[in-house]
Design a protein around this motif. Structure first.
Motif, PDB file in Angstrom:
ATOM      1  N   PHE A  81      13.737  47.379  52.074  1.00 54.27           N
ATOM      2  CA  PHE A  81      13.708  46.869  50.704  1.00 54.27           C
ATOM      3  C   PHE A  81      12.829  47.783  49.862  1.00 54.27           C
ATOM      4  O   PHE A  81      11.672  48.047  50.214  1.00 54.27           O
ATOM      5  N   ILE A  82      13.373  48.258  48.747  1.00 57.72           N
ATOM      6  CA  ILE A  82      12.640  49.124  47.826  1.00 57.72           C
ATOM      7  C   ILE A  82      12.521  48.405  46.487  1.00 57.72           C
ATOM      8  O   ILE A  82      13.528  48.013  45.892  1.00 57.72           O
ATOM      9  N   LEU A  83      11.308  48.234  46.032  1.00 56.21           N
ATOM     10  CA  LEU A  83      11.053  47.600  44.741  1.00 56.21           C
ATOM     11  C   LEU A  83      11.082  48.658  43.648  1.00 56.21           C
ATOM     12  O   LEU A  83      10.453  49.709  43.767  1.00 56.21           O
ATOM     13  N   TRP A  84      11.798  48.380  42.555  1.00 55.21           N
ATOM     14  CA  TRP A  84      11.814  49.247  41.379  1.00 55.21           C
ATOM     15  C   TRP A  84      10.918  48.575  40.349  1.00 55.21           C
ATOM     16  O   TRP A  84      11.284  47.590  39.722  1.00 55.21           O
ATOM     17  N   ALA A  85       9.690  49.091  40.194  1.00 51.23           N
ATOM     18  CA  ALA A  85       8.645  48.393  39.451  1.00 51.23           C
ATOM     19  C   ALA A  85       8.445  48.995  38.072  1.00 51.23           C
ATOM     20  O   ALA A  85       8.407  50.215  37.910  1.00 51.23           O
ATOM     21  N   SER A  86       8.268  48.122  37.085  1.00 48.59           N
ATOM     22  CA  SER A  86       8.068  48.548  35.700  1.00 48.59           C
ATOM     23  C   SER A  86       6.779  48.019  35.091  1.00 48.59           C
ATOM     24  O   SER A  86       6.309  48.551  34.083  1.00 48.59           O
ATOM     25  N   LEU A  87       6.185  46.976  35.665  1.00 55.11           N
ATOM     26  CA  LEU A  87       4.997  46.358  35.068  1.00 55.11           C
ATOM     27  C   LEU A  87       3.745  47.184  35.329  1.00 55.11           C
ATOM     28  O   LEU A  87       3.545  47.687  36.435  1.00 55.11           O
ATOM     29  N   TRP A  88       2.896  47.299  34.313  1.00 55.06           N
ATOM     30  CA  TRP A  88       1.559  47.864  34.538  1.00 55.06           C
ATOM     31  C   TRP A  88       0.476  46.893  34.083  1.00 55.06           C
ATOM     32  O   TRP A  88      -0.698  47.207  34.075  1.00 55.06           O
ATOM     33  N   ALA A  89       0.919  45.676  33.758  1.00 48.97           N
ATOM     34  CA  ALA A  89       0.017  44.550  33.491  1.00 48.97           C
ATOM     35  C   ALA A  89       0.836  43.289  33.698  1.00 48.97           C
ATOM     36  O   ALA A  89       1.945  43.174  33.180  1.00 48.97           O
ATOM     37  N   HIS A  90       0.313  42.352  34.476  1.00 51.79           N
ATOM     38  CA  HIS A  90       1.076  41.132  34.739  1.00 51.79           C
ATOM     39  C   HIS A  90       1.009  40.213  33.521  1.00 51.79           C
ATOM     40  O   HIS A  90      -0.057  40.053  32.914  1.00 51.79           O
ATOM     41  N   PRO A  91       2.138  39.611  33.097  1.00 55.17           N
ATOM     42  CA  PRO A  91       2.122  38.682  31.959  1.00 55.17           C
ATOM     43  C   PRO A  91       1.114  37.554  32.177  1.00 55.17           C
ATOM     44  O   PRO A  91       0.839  37.157  33.316  1.00 55.17           O
ATOM     45  N   GLN A  92       0.611  37.019  31.065  1.00 56.71           N
ATOM     46  CA  GLN A  92      -0.526  36.099  31.129  1.00 56.71           C
ATOM     47  C   GLN A  92      -0.173  34.641  30.838  1.00 56.71           C
ATOM     48  O   GLN A  92      -1.049  33.863  30.477  1.00 56.71           O
ATOM     49  N   THR A  93       1.074  34.244  30.964  1.00 55.97           N
ATOM     50  CA  THR A  93       1.434  32.847  30.745  1.00 55.97           C
ATOM     51  C   THR A  93       1.139  32.028  32.005  1.00 55.97           C
ATOM     52  O   THR A  93       1.024  32.583  33.104  1.00 55.97           O
ATOM     53  N   PRO A  94       1.034  30.697  31.885  1.00 51.70           N
ATOM     54  CA  PRO A  94       0.810  29.876  33.079  1.00 51.70           C
ATOM     55  C   PRO A  94       1.899  30.060  34.131  1.00 51.70           C
ATOM     56  O   PRO A  94       1.605  30.117  35.331  1.00 51.70           O
ATOM     57  N   ALA A  95       3.148  30.172  33.689  1.00 52.85           N
ATOM     58  CA  ALA A  95       4.242  30.358  34.652  1.00 52.85           C
ATOM     59  C   ALA A  95       4.089  31.671  35.404  1.00 52.85           C
ATOM     60  O   ALA A  95       4.327  31.744  36.622  1.00 52.85           O
ATOM     61  N   HIS A  96       3.690  32.723  34.701  1.00 56.32           N
ATOM     62  CA  HIS A  96       3.510  34.008  35.371  1.00 56.32           C
ATOM     63  C   HIS A  96       2.302  33.991  36.306  1.00 56.32           C
ATOM     64  O   HIS A  96       2.297  34.671  37.339  1.00 56.32           O
ATOM     65  N   ALA A  97       1.284  33.213  35.945  1.00 54.68           N
ATOM     66  CA  ALA A  97       0.133  33.081  36.837  1.00 54.68           C
ATOM     67  C   ALA A  97       0.556  32.455  38.169  1.00 54.68           C
ATOM     68  O   ALA A  97       0.098  32.872  39.247  1.00 54.68           O
ATOM     69  N   LEU A  98       1.462  31.492  38.091  1.00 55.88           N
ATOM     70  CA  LEU A  98       1.963  30.863  39.319  1.00 55.88           C
ATOM     71  C   LEU A  98       2.811  31.827  40.139  1.00 55.88           C
ATOM     72  O   LEU A  98       2.851  31.741  41.372  1.00 55.88           O
ATOM     73  N   SER A  99       3.499  32.748  39.461  1.00 52.78           N
ATOM     74  CA  SER A  99       4.381  33.674  40.182  1.00 52.78           C
ATOM     75  C   SER A  99       3.632  34.854  40.793  1.00 52.78           C
ATOM     76  O   SER A  99       4.189  35.584  41.615  1.00 52.78           O
ATOM     77  N   PHE A 100       2.377  35.059  40.388  1.00 53.83           N
ATOM     78  CA  PHE A 100       1.678  36.271  40.817  1.00 53.83           C
ATOM     79  C   PHE A 100       1.483  36.375  42.333  1.00 53.83           C
ATOM     80  O   PHE A 100       1.650  37.465  42.899  1.00 53.83           O
ATOM     81  N   PRO A 101       1.116  35.301  43.046  1.00 51.82           N
ATOM     82  CA  PRO A 101       0.987  35.443  44.502  1.00 51.82           C
ATOM     83  C   PRO A 101       2.266  35.937  45.172  1.00 51.82           C
ATOM     84  O   PRO A 101       2.203  36.745  46.114  1.00 51.82           O
ATOM     85  N   LEU A 102       3.420  35.476  44.693  1.00 51.34           N
ATOM     86  CA  LEU A 102       4.684  35.958  45.248  1.00 51.34           C
ATOM     87  C   LEU A 102       4.881  37.435  44.935  1.00 51.34           C
ATOM     88  O   LEU A 102       5.294  38.218  45.791  1.00 51.34           O
ATOM     89  N   MET A 103       4.555  37.841  43.686  1.00 53.13           N
ATOM     90  CA  MET A 103       4.689  39.250  43.321  1.00 53.13           C
ATOM     91  C   MET A 103       3.770  40.116  44.181  1.00 53.13           C
ATOM     92  O   MET A 103       4.170  41.193  44.643  1.00 53.13           O
ATOM     93  N   ARG A 104       2.561  39.655  44.402  1.00 52.93           N
ATOM     94  CA  ARG A 104       1.629  40.436  45.223  1.00 52.93           C
ATOM     95  C   ARG A 104       2.171  40.577  46.648  1.00 52.93           C
ATOM     96  O   ARG A 104       2.048  41.647  47.256  1.00 52.93           O
ATOM     97  N   ARG A 105       2.794  39.530  47.146  1.00 52.03           N
ATOM     98  CA  ARG A 105       3.383  39.606  48.485  1.00 52.03           C
ATOM     99  C   ARG A 105       4.498  40.652  48.530  1.00 52.03           C
ATOM    100  O   ARG A 105       4.618  41.410  49.501  1.00 52.03           O
ATOM    101  N   ILE A 106       5.302  40.708  47.468  1.00 45.82           N
ATOM    102  CA  ILE A 106       6.395  41.688  47.430  1.00 45.82           C
ATOM    103  C   ILE A 106       5.843  43.101  47.260  1.00 45.82           C
ATOM    104  O   ILE A 106       6.330  44.050  47.888  1.00 45.82           O
ATOM    105  N   TYR A 107       4.805  43.262  46.416  1.00 50.30           N
ATOM    106  CA  TYR A 107       4.178  44.580  46.289  1.00 50.30           C
ATOM    107  C   TYR A 107       3.703  45.070  47.657  1.00 50.30           C
ATOM    108  O   TYR A 107       3.853  46.252  47.998  1.00 50.30           O
ATOM    109  N   ARG A 108       3.116  44.175  48.418  1.00 54.22           N
ATOM    110  CA  ARG A 108       2.568  44.568  49.728  1.00 54.22           C
ATOM    111  C   ARG A 108       3.661  44.693  50.789  1.00 54.22           C
ATOM    112  O   ARG A 108       3.558  45.504  51.702  1.00 54.22           O
ATOM    113  N   GLY A 109       4.696  43.867  50.648  1.00 55.14           N
ATOM    114  CA  GLY A 109       5.696  43.822  51.711  1.00 55.14           C
ATOM    115  C   GLY A 109       6.842  44.787  51.564  1.00 55.14           C
ATOM    116  O   GLY A 109       7.541  45.077  52.557  1.00 55.14           O
TER     117      GLY A 109
END
Length: 344
Positions: A81-109
């Motif tokens: 699996f190859i991630l094609w990444a565009s973000l250089w700052a994570h969005p700051q809404t409550p919904a995005h805060a909830l999604s961040f642990p999953l994103m971090r897992r994908i960045y690492r995995g």
């Protein structure tokens, strides 16, 4: 048995993606699963990846479920699996805060990551740790916008919008939206006191003001001549809770025409190293009306500076090609053993 292709899961194939995707398909074999067209859907794209019909999966960040579903599908199919990444700052809404642990897992995995530029690579590496395998696939505009416009096209545009002769012409191209800095630009234009023309090319409603011309949305052939006609391209994007400019393709488009940009430090093309203050353009702090007004005045009053910056802009943007983007993705494929050479 024919070779399995690489799956590329993305929202849509926009004009500036067609040539890079074509080159990658030619080099590596590619099946584009563009879910925003509805064929397949986000879930359908992930189901196709899960079947194992591909030798690797590449997926971007758009879509609520496309990324996590494709990541899990690739794991299920036991393919890289190859991630094609565009973000250089994570969005700051409550919904995005909830999604961040999953994103971090994908960045690492992820087995490898391709990014829009060094600014995204630095962000990714902070969350990826020591895993490495991060590659830049530089952002390139559509080939038709990289071709040089003729002097006749440029003169025709200047005459059309009343900026013929030595009258200064500043251009904004893109959505007339708050996050693109349109309010900052209008305030800076008024504060600059420049006797010239500000052309706004893009969708949305912008305020009326002396010297401001609204052109609406334009096609590539029209834009190419307009970029060449302009004395500067202004992209004063700001950061919001949901948006940080990933790159800013209009910067590349203008630079290919030898038109120097004025861009804010919230623009990815600045953070990623393409636009360099005083070398090939000018950089201002995001949201700083006075600084933007001063930079507009500096260019309006100095044709020699515009020429110097524009010549460097044309040289510096030359390596940002669809071929370079395709090579960046190929590097990631080869790093995970899914390149065509490894399999042939």
């Amino acid at each position: 048995m024919s070779e399995r292709p690489v799956a590329l899961v993305t929202g849509e194939v926009s004009a500036y993606r067609r040539e890079p995707f074509r080159l990658l398909a030619e080099a590596e074999g590619l099946e584009v699963l563009a879910w925003r067209t509805g064929n397949p859907t986000q879930a359908g794209a992930a189901r196709l990846v899960a079947t194992g019909r591909h030798r690797a999966a590449v997926c971007g960040l758009s879509g609520r479920m496309a990324l996590p579903a494709t990541y899990l599908a690739a794991r299920r199919a036991r393919i890289p699996f190859i991630l094609w990444a565009s973000l250089w700052a994570h969005p700051q809404t409550p919904a995005h805060a909830l999604s961040f642990p999953l994103m971090r897992r994908i960045y690492r995995g992820a087995d490898a990551i391709v990014t829009y530029g060094p600014h995204v690579s630095r962000y990714v590496e902070r969350h990826r740790g020591t895993r490495g395998a991060v590659f830049v696939a530089p952002q390139a505009c559509a080939p038709e916008l990289a071709r040089s416009a003729s002097a006749e096209e440029a003169r025709a545009w200047r005459a059309r919008i009343g900026a013929d002769g030595a009258r200064f012409l500043a251009l904004f191209a893109g959505r007339l939206a708050r996050e693109k800095g349109i309010d900052v630009l209008m305030a800076a234009w008024r504060a600059s006191g420049i006797t010239g023309t500000l052309a706004l090319a893009g969708e949305g409603r912008g305020p009326a003001a002396p010297g401001v011309v609204h052109l609406g949305r334009l096609g590539p052939d029209e834009l190419r001549g307009l970029y060449a006609a302009a004395d500067t391209l202004v992209l004063p994007s700001i950061r919001t809770a949901t948006f940080t400019e990933p790159w800013g393709f209009v910067v590349n488009e203008a630079m290919h025409q030898g038109t120097p940009p004025i861009a804010s430090d919230a623009v990815g093309a600045v953070a990623g190293g393409l636009v360099r203050d005083g070398r090939n353009g000018l950089v201002v702090p995001a949201g700083d009306v006075a600084a933007l007004a001063a930079r507009l005045r500096a260019l309006a009053g100095n044709p020699q500076l515009r020429e110097q910056l524009g010549a460097a802009a044309r040289r510096d943007v030359a390596p940002y090609t669809p071929e370079a983007w395709a090579r960046g993705v190929q590097q990631a494929l080869h790093a995970v053993g899914a390149g065509r050479r490894e399999r042939g």
